[in-house]
Design an enzyme around this catalytic site. Structure first.
Site, PDB file in Angstrom:
ATOM      1  N   SER A 186       0.818  -1.157   0.058  1.00 15.51           N
ATOM      2  CA  SER A 186      -0.059  -0.116   0.186  1.00 15.51           C
ATOM      3  C   SER A 186       0.905   1.276  -0.147  1.00 15.51           C
ATOM      4  CB  SER A 186      -1.140   0.083   1.238  1.00 15.51           C
ATOM      5  OG  SER A 186      -1.242   1.149   1.479  1.00 15.51           O
ATOM      6  N   GLU A 202       0.180   3.513   1.982  1.00 14.67           N
ATOM      7  CA  GLU A 202       0.222   3.960   3.087  1.00 14.67           C
ATOM      8  C   GLU A 202       1.594   3.691   3.853  1.00 14.67           C
ATOM      9  OE1 GLU A 202      -2.043   5.525   5.751  1.00 14.67           O
ATOM     10  OE2 GLU A 202      -2.541   6.165   4.058  1.00 14.67           O
ATOM     11  N   TYR A 219      -1.259   0.276  10.710  1.00 16.64           N
ATOM     12  CA  TYR A 219      -1.551  -0.294   9.379  1.00 16.64           C
ATOM     13  C   TYR A 219      -0.471  -0.058   8.387  1.00 16.64           C
ATOM     14  CZ  TYR A 219      -3.369  -0.660   4.473  1.00 16.64           C
ATOM     15  OH  TYR A 219      -3.768  -1.173   3.407  1.00 16.64           O
TER      16      TYR A 219
HETATM   17  P1  NDP Z   1     -11.506  -4.390   2.178  1.00 17.55           P
HETATM   18  O1  NDP Z   1     -11.353  -3.759   3.361  1.00 17.55           O
HETATM   19  O2  NDP Z   1     -12.382  -4.173   1.185  1.00 17.55           O
HETATM   20  O3  NDP Z   1     -11.250  -6.110   2.182  1.00 17.55           O
HETATM   21  C1  NDP Z   1     -10.649  -6.807   3.143  1.00 17.55           C
HETATM   22  C2  NDP Z   1     -10.637  -8.174   3.134  1.00 17.55           C
HETATM   23  O4  NDP Z   1      -9.600  -9.006   4.247  1.00 17.55           O
HETATM   24  C3  NDP Z   1     -12.182  -8.919   3.522  1.00 17.55           C
HETATM   25  O5  NDP Z   1     -12.458  -9.628   2.518  1.00 17.55           O
HETATM   26  C4  NDP Z   1     -12.069  -9.269   4.740  1.00 17.55           C
HETATM   27  O6  NDP Z   1     -12.838 -10.087   5.095  1.00 17.55           O
HETATM   28  C5  NDP Z   1     -10.467  -9.931   4.698  1.00 17.55           C
HETATM   29  N1  NDP Z   1      -9.899 -10.156   6.013  1.00 17.55           N
HETATM   30  C6  NDP Z   1     -10.168  -9.385   7.115  1.00 17.55           C
HETATM   31  N2  NDP Z   1      -9.408 -10.135   8.189  1.00 17.55           N
HETATM   32  C7  NDP Z   1      -9.176 -11.249   7.560  1.00 17.55           C
HETATM   33  C8  NDP Z   1      -8.504 -12.074   8.390  1.00 17.55           C
HETATM   34  N3  NDP Z   1      -8.340 -12.364   9.559  1.00 17.55           N
HETATM   35  N4  NDP Z   1      -8.325 -13.576   7.562  1.00 17.55           N
HETATM   36  C9  NDP Z   1      -8.759 -13.487   6.405  1.00 17.55           C
HETATM   37  N5  NDP Z   1      -9.329 -12.426   5.672  1.00 17.55           N
HETATM   38  C10 NDP Z   1      -9.441 -11.400   6.328  1.00 17.55           C
HETATM   39  O7  NDP Z   1      -9.903  -4.017   1.603  1.00 17.55           O
HETATM   40  P2  NDP Z   1      -9.930  -3.614  -0.309  1.00 17.55           P
HETATM   41  O8  NDP Z   1     -10.382  -4.623  -0.916  1.00 17.55           O
HETATM   42  O9  NDP Z   1      -9.966  -2.293  -0.248  1.00 17.55           O
HETATM   43  O10 NDP Z   1      -8.212  -4.081  -0.391  1.00 17.55           O
HETATM   44  C11 NDP Z   1      -7.709  -5.390  -0.627  1.00 17.55           C
HETATM   45  C12 NDP Z   1      -6.267  -5.427  -0.025  1.00 17.55           C
HETATM   46  O11 NDP Z   1      -5.508  -4.343  -0.518  1.00 17.55           O
HETATM   47  C13 NDP Z   1      -6.172  -5.182   1.603  1.00 17.55           C
HETATM   48  O12 NDP Z   1      -4.898  -5.953   1.970  1.00 17.55           O
HETATM   49  C14 NDP Z   1      -5.673  -3.548   1.545  1.00 17.55           C
HETATM   50  O13 NDP Z   1      -5.105  -3.318   2.650  1.00 17.55           O
HETATM   51  C15 NDP Z   1      -4.876  -3.500   0.217  1.00 17.55           C
HETATM   52  N6  NDP Z   1      -4.848  -2.177  -0.461  1.00 17.55           N
HETATM   53  C16 NDP Z   1      -6.233  -1.481  -0.502  1.00 17.55           C
HETATM   54  C17 NDP Z   1      -6.011  -0.257  -1.204  1.00 17.55           C
HETATM   55  C18 NDP Z   1      -7.447   0.491  -1.508  1.00 17.55           C
HETATM   56  O14 NDP Z   1      -7.301   1.691  -1.857  1.00 17.55           O
HETATM   57  N7  NDP Z   1      -8.399  -0.132  -1.597  1.00 17.55           N
HETATM   58  C19 NDP Z   1      -4.796   0.298  -1.372  1.00 17.55           C
HETATM   59  C20 NDP Z   1      -3.654  -0.219  -1.365  1.00 17.55           C
HETATM   60  C21 NDP Z   1      -3.659  -1.444  -0.475  1.00 17.55           C
HETATM   61  P3  NDP Z   1     -14.413  -9.768   5.875  1.00 17.55           P
HETATM   62  O15 NDP Z   1     -15.319  -9.194   4.607  1.00 17.55           O
HETATM   63  O16 NDP Z   1     -14.831 -11.105   6.265  1.00 17.55           O
HETATM   64  O17 NDP Z   1     -14.112  -9.089   6.746  1.00 17.55           O
HETATM   65  P1  GDR Z   2      -6.637   5.922   3.694  1.00 18.40           P
HETATM   66  O1  GDR Z   2      -8.211   5.955   3.191  1.00 18.40           O
HETATM   67  O2  GDR Z   2      -6.664   6.010   5.062  1.00 18.40           O
HETATM   68  O3  GDR Z   2      -6.179   6.777   2.477  1.00 18.40           O
HETATM   69  O4  GDR Z   2      -6.498   4.465   3.372  1.00 18.40           O
HETATM   70  P2  GDR Z   2      -9.621   6.917   3.931  1.00 18.40           P
HETATM   71  O5  GDR Z   2     -10.747   6.893   2.837  1.00 18.40           O
HETATM   72  O6  GDR Z   2     -10.214   6.189   5.206  1.00 18.40           O
HETATM   73  O7  GDR Z   2      -8.937   8.206   4.312  1.00 18.40           O
HETATM   74  C1  GDR Z   2      -8.412   9.015   3.146  1.00 18.40           C
HETATM   75  C2  GDR Z   2      -8.251  10.446   3.848  1.00 18.40           C
HETATM   76  O8  GDR Z   2      -9.440  11.174   4.180  1.00 18.40           O
HETATM   77  C3  GDR Z   2      -9.468  11.580   5.425  1.00 18.40           C
HETATM   78  N1  GDR Z   2     -10.685  11.843   6.141  1.00 18.40           N
HETATM   79  C4  GDR Z   2     -11.577  10.932   6.494  1.00 18.40           C
HETATM   80  N2  GDR Z   2     -11.491   9.603   6.469  1.00 18.40           N
HETATM   81  C5  GDR Z   2     -12.515   8.854   6.672  1.00 18.40           C
HETATM   82  N3  GDR Z   2     -12.473   7.542   6.658  1.00 18.40           N
HETATM   83  N4  GDR Z   2     -13.581   9.101   7.086  1.00 18.40           N
HETATM   84  C6  GDR Z   2     -13.628  10.771   7.667  1.00 18.40           C
HETATM   85  O9  GDR Z   2     -14.653  11.149   7.932  1.00 18.40           O
HETATM   86  C7  GDR Z   2     -12.599  11.331   7.204  1.00 18.40           C
HETATM   87  N5  GDR Z   2     -12.482  13.072   6.931  1.00 18.40           N
HETATM   88  C8  GDR Z   2     -11.385  13.046   6.264  1.00 18.40           C
HETATM   89  C9  GDR Z   2      -8.525  10.908   6.104  1.00 18.40           C
HETATM   90  O10 GDR Z   2      -7.821  11.530   7.408  1.00 18.40           O
HETATM   91  C10 GDR Z   2      -7.283  10.341   5.126  1.00 18.40           C
HETATM   92  O11 GDR Z   2      -6.518  11.481   5.131  1.00 18.40           O
HETATM   93  C11 GDR Z   2      -6.949   3.627   2.261  1.00 18.40           C
HETATM   94  C12 GDR Z   2      -7.468   2.196   2.569  1.00 18.40           C
HETATM   95  O12 GDR Z   2      -7.943   1.384   1.696  1.00 18.40           O
HETATM   96  C13 GDR Z   2      -5.856   1.452   2.902  1.00 18.40           C
HETATM   97  O13 GDR Z   2      -6.294   0.009   3.318  1.00 18.40           O
HETATM   98  C14 GDR Z   2      -5.138   1.483   1.601  1.00 18.40           C
HETATM   99  O14 GDR Z   2      -3.826   1.005   1.939  1.00 18.40           O
HETATM  100  C15 GDR Z   2      -4.881   3.205   1.540  1.00 18.40           C
HETATM  101  O15 GDR Z   2      -6.050   3.883   1.102  1.00 18.40           O
HETATM  102  C16 GDR Z   2      -3.972   3.162   0.154  1.00 18.40           C
END
Ligand code: NDP
Ligand code: GDR
Length: 327
Positions: A127, A129, A151
């Site tokens: 990520s 992050e 995270y």
């Molecule tokens: P989501 O939060 O939508 O999905 C997370 C998934 O992980 C869910 O299917 C959840 O299952 C599963 N999970 C949680 N805990 C466990 C566990 N203990 N064992 C097995 N599975 C588990 O994330 P995204 O689809 O957005 O992201 C996918 C991956 O990419 C994640 O690793 C995230 O950190 C990473 N990522 C995401 C980004 C983004 O912008 N979306 C950017 C960069 C990285 P359940 O539904 O049962 O909770």
């Molecule tokens: P992020 O996503 O932390 O970048 O991680 P998120 O959408 O939670 O936050 C983005 C930015 O928005 C600001 N923010 C708020 N965020 C949330 N959730 N709720 C609020 O009310 C709010 N107001 C302002 C946050 O402070 C932050 O700066 C996501 C996740 O998908 C990670 O798993 C992944 O790795 C990274 O993106 C890349």
């Protein structure tokens, strides 16, 4: 027929990736956790040909069992505690799942493949992050990592462990450093979906205000449907490697909110916003912007959906979802 095992199949990316792989003719398997997981029905309805295996990233023997039963050519490790704000509240759980879970999966693949560890190709969901307090603008594969949340720290562990398994055991293990990617399937705890849902409800007269944290944070936001294609491309390369996947544009949360309201014809959006410090984080990642040139060159990958279209897509989907519930 190639086969794949996806952890995190019930998440945003897991669903898009499973759809992509099914369309490409894969035999797709997914790991599903917990007793009576409420998202099982969704996966089964959307993807009736996918086989689900019970398992949890913290339970090594369940991973070995899933690998034995699925016998995949490719493993996509998407499972994680993925909500950054939550990771301060449950730092130990985040470490167990998002950090140690990667080690468990890598080790399970190594044990499963015996003396030919490159037989199964492995993708790790790293990520942006990990860049945290950014040391280069834009961020690229060699930028020093400086995570700012439990995270982010957990993802750094998974990232280096993936590289270490590649270097130690010759595993075909790649790490995709993906910047934020969103969609109508994004969890409602993340800022983009929180905004698109609230704007849809305000537009339809169901909600009066939108309570927010830091509007100044800037993110490089793309469309999740485009990003899962990059994951697949990484595993089709002869050599495993690490790639930044990003649009190369950054926008503030404020811009996202403003555009979302503009999409439903509201220009005086600020009157609907209430600030609540509850949504501020102990340490913030102020600005992210990725340099995807390596991925573009090596994988031929480019995003298709731009920022404005992404915002419109999400608000439109939420308006339609509410309206269809009225019918
Ligand atoms: P989501 O939060 O939508 O999905 C997370 C998934 O992980 C869910 O299917 C959840 O299952 C599963 N999970 C949680 N805990 C466990 C566990 N203990 N064992 C097995 N599975 C588990 O994330 P995204 O689809 O957005 O992201 C996918 C991956 O990419 C994640 O690793 C995230 O950190 C990473 N990522 C995401 C980004 C983004 O912008 N979306 C950017 C960069 C990285 P359940 O539904 O049962 O909770
Ligand atoms: P992020 O996503 O932390 O970048 O991680 P998120 O959408 O939670 O936050 C983005 C930015 O928005 C600001 N923010 C708020 N965020 C949330 N959730 N709720 C609020 O009310 C709010 N107001 C302002 C946050 O402070 C932050 O700066 C996501 C996740 O998908 C990670 O798993 C992944 O790795 C990274 O993106 C890349």
């Amino acid at each position: 027929m190639p086969s794949a095992l996806i952890t995190g199949i019930t998440g945003q990316d897991g669903l898009y990736l499973a759809e992509l792989l099914v369309a490409k003719g894969y035999d797709v398997h997914g790991l599903i956790r917990g007793q009576n997981n409420p998202k099982r029905d969704l996966v089964e309805q959307l993807l009736p040909t996918v086989t689900l295996h019970n398992g949890d990233l913290t339970d090594m023997s369940s991973l070995l069992r899933a690998l034995r039963d699925a016998d995949p050519d490719e493993v996509y490790n998407l499972g994680a505690v993925s909500f950054v704000a939550y990771s301060w509240e449950q730092a130990a759980l985040t470490t167990d799942v998002t950090a140690k879970g990667v080690l468990n999966m890598l080790e399970a693949v190594r044990l499963h493949t015996g003396d030919d560890p490159s037989r199964v190709r492995f993708y790790q969901a790293s990520s942006s992050e990990m860049f945290g307090k950014v040391q280069d603008v834009p961020q690229h594969e060699r930028t020093l990592l400086w995570p700012r949340s439990p995270y982010g720290v957990a993802k750094v562990f998974g990232h280096y462990m993936t590289i270490n398994y590649r270097e130690s055991y010759g595993m075909h293990a790649s790490s995709g450093i993906l910047f934020n990617h969103e969609s109508p399937r994004r969890g409602p705890e993340f800022v983009t979906r929180k905004v698109s849902q609230a704007v849809a409800r305000i537009h339809l007269g169901l909600q009066e205000e939108l309570v927010m944290g830091n509007l100044d944070a800037e993110r490089d936001w793309g469309f999740a449907g485009d990003y899962v294609e990059a994951m697949w491309l990484m595993l089709q390369q002869d050599e495993a490697d690490d790639y930044v996947i990003a649009t190369g544009e950054t926008h503030s949360v404020r811009e996202f909110v403003q555009l979302a309201f503009a999409h439903v014809g509201i220009d005086d959006w600020e009157r609907y916003i209430r600030y609540d410090p509850r949504f501020m984080r102990p340490a913030e990642v102020d600005q992210l912007i990725g340099d995807r040139s390596k991925a573009e060159q090596a994988l031929g990958w480019k995003p298709k959906v731009g920022f404005t279209d992404l915002v419109s897509m999400m608000v439109t989907a939420d308006v339609e979802a509410i309206r269809s519930g009225w019918k």
